[in-house]
Design a protein around this motif. Sequence first.
Motif, PDB file in Angstrom:
ATOM      1  N   GLU A  96      41.785  31.087  36.676  1.00 21.04           N
ATOM      2  CA  GLU A  96      43.039  31.646  36.152  1.00 21.04           C
ATOM      3  C   GLU A  96      42.824  33.040  35.570  1.00 21.04           C
ATOM      4  OE1 GLU A  96      46.397  30.597  32.713  1.00 21.04           O
ATOM      5  OE2 GLU A  96      44.937  29.088  33.334  1.00 21.04           O
ATOM      6  N   ALA A  97      41.725  33.226  34.829  1.00 20.91           N
ATOM      7  CA  ALA A  97      41.473  34.512  34.175  1.00 20.91           C
ATOM      8  C   ALA A  97      41.188  35.624  35.185  1.00 20.91           C
ATOM      9  CB  ALA A  97      40.306  34.382  33.201  1.00 20.91           C
ATOM     10  N   MET A  98      40.622  35.273  36.340  1.00 27.40           N
ATOM     11  CA  MET A  98      40.275  36.288  37.336  1.00 27.40           C
ATOM     12  C   MET A  98      41.438  36.656  38.243  1.00 27.40           C
ATOM     13  SD  MET A  98      36.398  35.312  38.536  1.00 27.40           S
ATOM     14  CE  MET A  98      37.045  34.006  39.571  1.00 27.40           C
ATOM     15  N   ALA A  99      42.496  35.864  38.229  1.00 29.84           N
ATOM     16  CA  ALA A  99      43.629  36.102  39.129  1.00 29.84           C
ATOM     17  C   ALA A  99      44.211  37.505  38.929  1.00 29.84           C
ATOM     18  CB  ALA A  99      44.707  35.048  38.896  1.00 29.84           C
ATOM     19  N   GLY A 100      44.321  38.254  40.012  1.00 31.64           N
ATOM     20  CA  GLY A 100      44.900  39.591  39.951  1.00 31.64           C
ATOM     21  C   GLY A 100      43.962  40.672  39.465  1.00 31.64           C
ATOM     22  N   ARG A 101      42.735  40.311  39.100  1.00 30.14           N
ATOM     23  CA  ARG A 101      41.790  41.318  38.598  1.00 30.14           C
ATOM     24  C   ARG A 101      40.975  41.919  39.736  1.00 30.14           C
ATOM     25  NH1 ARG A 101      40.453  40.693  33.189  1.00 30.14           N
ATOM     26  NH2 ARG A 101      39.394  42.703  33.463  1.00 30.14           N
ATOM     27  N   ARG A 102      40.511  43.142  39.532  1.00 27.89           N
ATOM     28  CA  ARG A 102      39.612  43.801  40.478  1.00 27.89           C
ATOM     29  C   ARG A 102      38.193  43.698  39.913  1.00 27.89           C
ATOM     30  NH1 ARG A 102      43.510  47.491  39.342  1.00 27.89           N
ATOM     31  NH2 ARG A 102      41.976  48.894  38.376  1.00 27.89           N
ATOM     32  N   TYR A 103      37.332  43.021  40.628  1.00 27.38           N
ATOM     33  CA  TYR A 103      36.010  42.749  40.086  1.00 27.38           C
ATOM     34  C   TYR A 103      35.004  42.552  41.218  1.00 27.38           C
ATOM     35  CZ  TYR A 103      37.117  37.975  41.457  1.00 27.38           C
ATOM     36  OH  TYR A 103      37.469  36.881  42.180  1.00 27.38           O
ATOM     37  N   ARG A 104      33.734  42.657  40.859  1.00 29.93           N
ATOM     38  CA  ARG A 104      32.651  42.225  41.725  1.00 29.93           C
ATOM     39  C   ARG A 104      31.479  41.799  40.849  1.00 29.93           C
ATOM     40  NH1 ARG A 104      28.600  46.095  43.050  1.00 29.93           N
ATOM     41  NH2 ARG A 104      28.982  48.169  42.185  1.00 29.93           N
ATOM     42  N   PHE A 105      30.643  40.953  41.408  1.00 28.42           N
ATOM     43  CA  PHE A 105      29.486  40.434  40.684  1.00 28.42           C
ATOM     44  C   PHE A 105      28.201  40.993  41.296  1.00 28.42           C
ATOM     45  CE2 PHE A 105      32.659  37.632  39.184  1.00 28.42           C
ATOM     46  CZ  PHE A 105      32.182  37.020  38.038  1.00 28.42           C
ATOM     47  N   GLU A 106      27.230  41.238  40.448  1.00 34.07           N
ATOM     48  CA  GLU A 106      25.924  41.717  40.912  1.00 34.07           C
ATOM     49  C   GLU A 106      24.835  40.886  40.244  1.00 34.07           C
ATOM     50  OE1 GLU A 106      23.325  45.713  40.149  1.00 34.07           O
ATOM     51  OE2 GLU A 106      25.320  46.014  41.028  1.00 34.07           O
ATOM     52  N   TRP A 107      23.940  40.333  41.051  1.00 35.05           N
ATOM     53  CA  TRP A 107      22.840  39.542  40.502  1.00 35.05           C
ATOM     54  C   TRP A 107      21.767  40.458  39.950  1.00 35.05           C
ATOM     55  CZ3 TRP A 107      17.594  38.989  41.885  1.00 35.05           C
ATOM     56  CH2 TRP A 107      16.927  37.925  41.266  1.00 35.05           C
ATOM     57  N   VAL A 108      21.248  40.114  38.765  1.00 37.81           N
ATOM     58  CA  VAL A 108      20.086  40.793  38.194  1.00 37.81           C
ATOM     59  C   VAL A 108      19.073  39.726  37.810  1.00 37.81           C
ATOM     60  CG1 VAL A 108      21.386  42.782  37.344  1.00 37.81           C
ATOM     61  CG2 VAL A 108      21.078  40.806  35.858  1.00 37.81           C
ATOM     62  N   ARG A 109      17.806  40.036  37.939  1.00 37.62           N
ATOM     63  CA  ARG A 109      16.771  39.080  37.559  1.00 37.62           C
ATOM     64  C   ARG A 109      16.731  38.939  36.041  1.00 37.62           C
ATOM     65  NH1 ARG A 109      12.211  37.325  40.222  1.00 37.62           N
ATOM     66  NH2 ARG A 109      12.334  39.005  41.763  1.00 37.62           N
ATOM     67  N   GLY A 110      16.781  37.720  35.553  1.00 34.81           N
ATOM     68  CA  GLY A 110      16.749  37.492  34.113  1.00 34.81           C
ATOM     69  C   GLY A 110      15.361  37.696  33.529  1.00 34.81           C
TER      70      GLY A 110
END
Length: 232
Positions: free
Chosen positions: A105-119
């Motif tokens: 629900e919170a992401m609906a309509g948002r412009r986003y992308r995810f990027e993996w980083v090593r922890g």
Amino acid sequence: MTITAAADGSALGNPGPAGWAWYVDDLHWAAGGWKHATNNQGELKAVLELFRATAHLDDDLLVLCDSQYVINTVTKWMHGWKAKGWRKGDGKPVMNLELVKELDEAMAGRRYRFEWVRGHAGHPMNEAADARARAVSEAFQAGRPIPHGPGWPREGDEKDAAPPATRATEPVVDEAVPADDDIDAEAPALFSLDDPDLHEVTLWLTDDEHVRLHERARQAGISAEELLRTLI
């Protein structure tokens, strides 16, 4: 404009005292947690609260995340789960369902992308989010006050108001759930890299020492974590 933020979770014992945190810079970050939850719940909650905190902004969002579980949930699995009535491919219910649905629900309509980083590999923003999530889990374990952070300050906000996320109810915890628990057998993980052996050090500072540390880091143009690492 793109907002770059790191999100991370922590659970001592997994499940156990747990924390979550998102971090943009020292003026824009938030943290919270529970007395008893899993690492994956912390990871999901961190991303959820990041989207909620930035909902009033018309900016793209780049989320730096070290959790394959969260990235796969958002980018690969969530759409299919939702289409199947929030069931996985094998018909089993989706774990951490309430958090997943709230995130959808919170992401609906948002412009986003995810990027993996090593922890735990020295990435400044990931380290900053991890340290804050860990501080919450340790605070719950020790019975200390919870460091919530400033959130995303807006003009007119009350200075001492606690972020809404601190009033979250206790999650339902599966005692047998390990980190990255909900990896679907139908969809392999994004990465299969082995993390190096690293050692965590906790340092408690006075208010004056904390201010001096961050001022020196600001002058050097690096994070406080990076500044401390230069001393090694």
